[in-house]
Design a protein around this motif. Structure first.
Motif, short mmCIF file in Angstrom:
data_model
loop_
_atom_site.label_atom_id
_atom_site.label_comp_id
_atom_site.label_asym_id
_atom_site.label_seq_id
_atom_site.Cartn_x
_atom_site.Cartn_y
_atom_site.Cartn_z
N ASN A 19 6.18 15.95 -13.21
CA ASN A 19 5.83 14.93 -12.22
C ASN A 19 5.41 13.59 -12.83
N ARG A 20 5.02 13.61 -14.10
CA ARG A 20 4.53 12.38 -14.73
C ARG A 20 5.47 11.84 -15.81
N TYR A 21 6.04 12.73 -16.60
CA TYR A 21 6.82 12.28 -17.76
C TYR A 21 8.33 12.42 -17.59
N ASP B 26 -4.49 9.42 -12.60
CA ASP B 26 -3.17 9.46 -13.23
C ASP B 26 -2.98 10.82 -13.88
N TYR B 27 -1.85 11.47 -13.57
CA TYR B 27 -1.54 12.76 -14.17
C TYR B 27 -1.52 12.69 -15.70
N GLY B 28 -1.28 11.52 -16.24
CA GLY B 28 -1.13 11.39 -17.69
C GLY B 28 -2.42 11.22 -18.45
N GLY C 121 0.85 -1.18 0.00
CA GLY C 121 0.00 0.00 0.00
C GLY C 121 0.89 1.23 0.00
N ALA C 122 0.79 2.06 -1.02
CA ALA C 122 1.73 3.17 -1.18
C ALA C 122 1.02 4.51 -1.24
N GLY C 123 1.51 5.45 -0.42
CA GLY C 123 0.99 6.81 -0.43
C GLY C 123 2.04 7.79 -0.91
N ALA C 124 1.74 9.06 -0.74
CA ALA C 124 2.61 10.12 -1.25
C ALA C 124 4.01 10.06 -0.65
N GLY C 125 4.12 9.57 0.59
CA GLY C 125 5.43 9.51 1.24
C GLY C 125 6.43 8.65 0.51
N LEU C 126 5.95 7.63 -0.23
CA LEU C 126 6.88 6.79 -0.99
C LEU C 126 7.50 7.59 -2.13
N SER C 127 6.68 8.33 -2.88
CA SER C 127 7.22 9.12 -3.98
C SER C 127 8.09 10.27 -3.46
N THR C 128 7.74 10.81 -2.30
CA THR C 128 8.59 11.84 -1.70
C THR C 128 9.97 11.29 -1.41
N SER C 129 10.03 10.08 -0.88
CA SER C 129 11.32 9.46 -0.59
C SER C 129 12.10 9.15 -1.87
N ALA C 130 11.37 9.01 -2.99
CA ALA C 130 12.01 8.75 -4.28
C ALA C 130 12.51 10.03 -4.93
N GLY C 131 12.26 11.17 -4.28
CA GLY C 131 12.75 12.44 -4.79
C GLY C 131 11.70 13.34 -5.41
N LEU C 132 10.45 12.87 -5.46
CA LEU C 132 9.39 13.67 -6.06
C LEU C 132 8.84 14.64 -5.01
N GLN C 133 9.58 15.71 -4.81
CA GLN C 133 9.23 16.72 -3.83
C GLN C 133 8.29 17.75 -4.45
N TYR C 134 7.22 18.09 -3.73
CA TYR C 134 6.26 19.06 -4.24
C TYR C 134 6.54 20.48 -3.76
N GLY C 135 7.56 20.64 -2.92
CA GLY C 135 7.91 21.97 -2.43
C GLY C 135 9.41 22.19 -2.51
N GLY D 111 -0.69 9.39 -8.20
CA GLY D 111 -1.05 9.55 -9.60
C GLY D 111 0.14 9.79 -10.50
N ASP D 112 1.34 9.46 -10.03
CA ASP D 112 2.57 9.78 -10.78
C ASP D 112 3.04 8.67 -11.71
N HIS D 113 2.36 7.51 -11.67
CA HIS D 113 2.64 6.41 -12.61
C HIS D 113 3.98 5.73 -12.34
N LEU D 114 4.59 5.96 -11.18
CA LEU D 114 5.94 5.45 -10.94
C LEU D 114 6.00 3.93 -10.79
N PHE D 115 4.96 3.32 -10.29
CA PHE D 115 4.97 1.85 -10.22
C PHE D 115 5.03 1.26 -11.62
N TYR D 116 4.25 1.79 -12.53
CA TYR D 116 4.25 1.31 -13.91
C TYR D 116 5.62 1.56 -14.56
#
Length: 301
Positions: free
Chosen positions: A105-107, A154-156, A46-60, A134-139
């Motif tokens: 964030n998506r492409y 999905d942002y895309g 189960g993955a939330g925004a914190g996983l993508s944040t740790s991957a470097g996808l910072q929104y701020g 919605g960043d499609h990173l798992f795919y």
């Protein structure tokens, strides 16, 4: 613990307050998690925004400021999350911002290895991914698309803003055309996405109102998830919750708690810096790791 799972196409409900017990991480936890995954019949992530944040996808911070300096100066934007709700006066202005938001964030975003390492951990297991991102990173990181359920969109993808029909449209080409041709914080009017059926405005396919479209692919993913859960409820299952906060706990967190409580051979693992906890009712079936997700996944790997 009386948690009732009311999935019903993304809508869930919690009946009673849940008494939360906070626990802390220790070095032995990583070895325990490794052994649990090794012995598991199935792993449900189960993955939330914190996983993508740790991957470097910072929104701020610097990432936001470097990409949106001019928009920040003009509109007073503070971060990409709140900017998504900014009341732009025109569609031309709105898509000037959103085209950039989607592209970075998506492409264009390249994750730092967290997703790839997570895949390495579960690649030989029966696994399924439930995510609100919605960043499609798992795919993009090579997870089996038939084992992913992205519940919040999905942002895309684009949809009719009023959901007049249940079809989604890829937006990569139009997004980059918007970026190329925009001027003075506006895209050309002819590039404003219009619904091919009703002629109205289109929106990014994200769950933010009652018009969110769940198309055929969404429904197939939902059924795949339901079937996976039903198949393994008596097996040794490890629920791994990564970076899920209390923004939308009814999608991942509460159901994971409920299933861990009711399934005889289930274990709940949560990894979340500053937010690692579990209800007292499943304390003995839980491992709560208060650590940076990237570091934790590296240690497990």
């Amino acid at each position: 613990m009386e948690i009732i799972n009311m999935f019903n196409r993304g809508n869930r409900k919690i009946e009673n307050d849940v008494k939360v017990n906070s626990t802390t991480s220790g070095g032995d936890n990583y070895e325990r998690i490794k052994e649990l995954i090794k012995d598991a019949d199935a792993v449900i992530i189960g993955a939330g925004a914190g996983l993508s944040t740790s991957a470097g996808l910072q929104y701020g911070g610097e990432r936001f400021e470097s990409n949106f300096k001019e928009h920040i100066n003009k509109y007073g934007l503070t971060d990409m999350y709140s900017s998504a709700f900014y009341p732009f006066k025109t569609q031309e202005e709105k898509w000037s911002y959103w085209s950039k938001h989607i592209s970075i964030n998506r492409y264009e975003f390249k994750e730092n290895g967290v997703y790839r390492n997570l895949k390495e951990i579960v690649k030989d297991k029966e696994y399924f991914v439930l995510t609100t991102n919605g960043d499609h990173l798992f795919y993009r990181s090579g997870f089996d698309s038939n084992r992913i359920f992205a519940t919040q969109g999905d942002y895309g993808l684009l949809q009719c803003a009023k959901a007049c029909h249940y079809k989604l449209y890829d937006n990569e080409d139009i997004v980059y055309e918007m970026i190329e041709k925009q001027k003075d914080f506006k895209i050309p009017s002819e590039l404003i996405p219009k619904c091919p059926v009703c002629g109205g405005d289109m929106e990014v396919n994200l769950r933010k109102d009652n018009y969110f479209i769940q198309d055929e692919n969404w429904n197939v993913a939902f059924e795949n998830y339901e079937n996976f859960v039903s198949k393994h409820k008596k097996d040794k299952v490890v629920f791994i919750e990564l970076g899920v906060g209390m923004n939308t706990p009814s999608i991942i967190k509460y159901p994971f708690w409920q299933m861990t409580n009711s399934w005889p051979n289930a274990t709940y693992v949560t990894i979340n810096k500053g937010q690692a906890y579990a209800p007292n009712e499943i304390k003995d079936k839980s491992i709560c790791v208060d650590d940076d997700i990237k570091l934790a996944i590296n240690k497990i790997l």
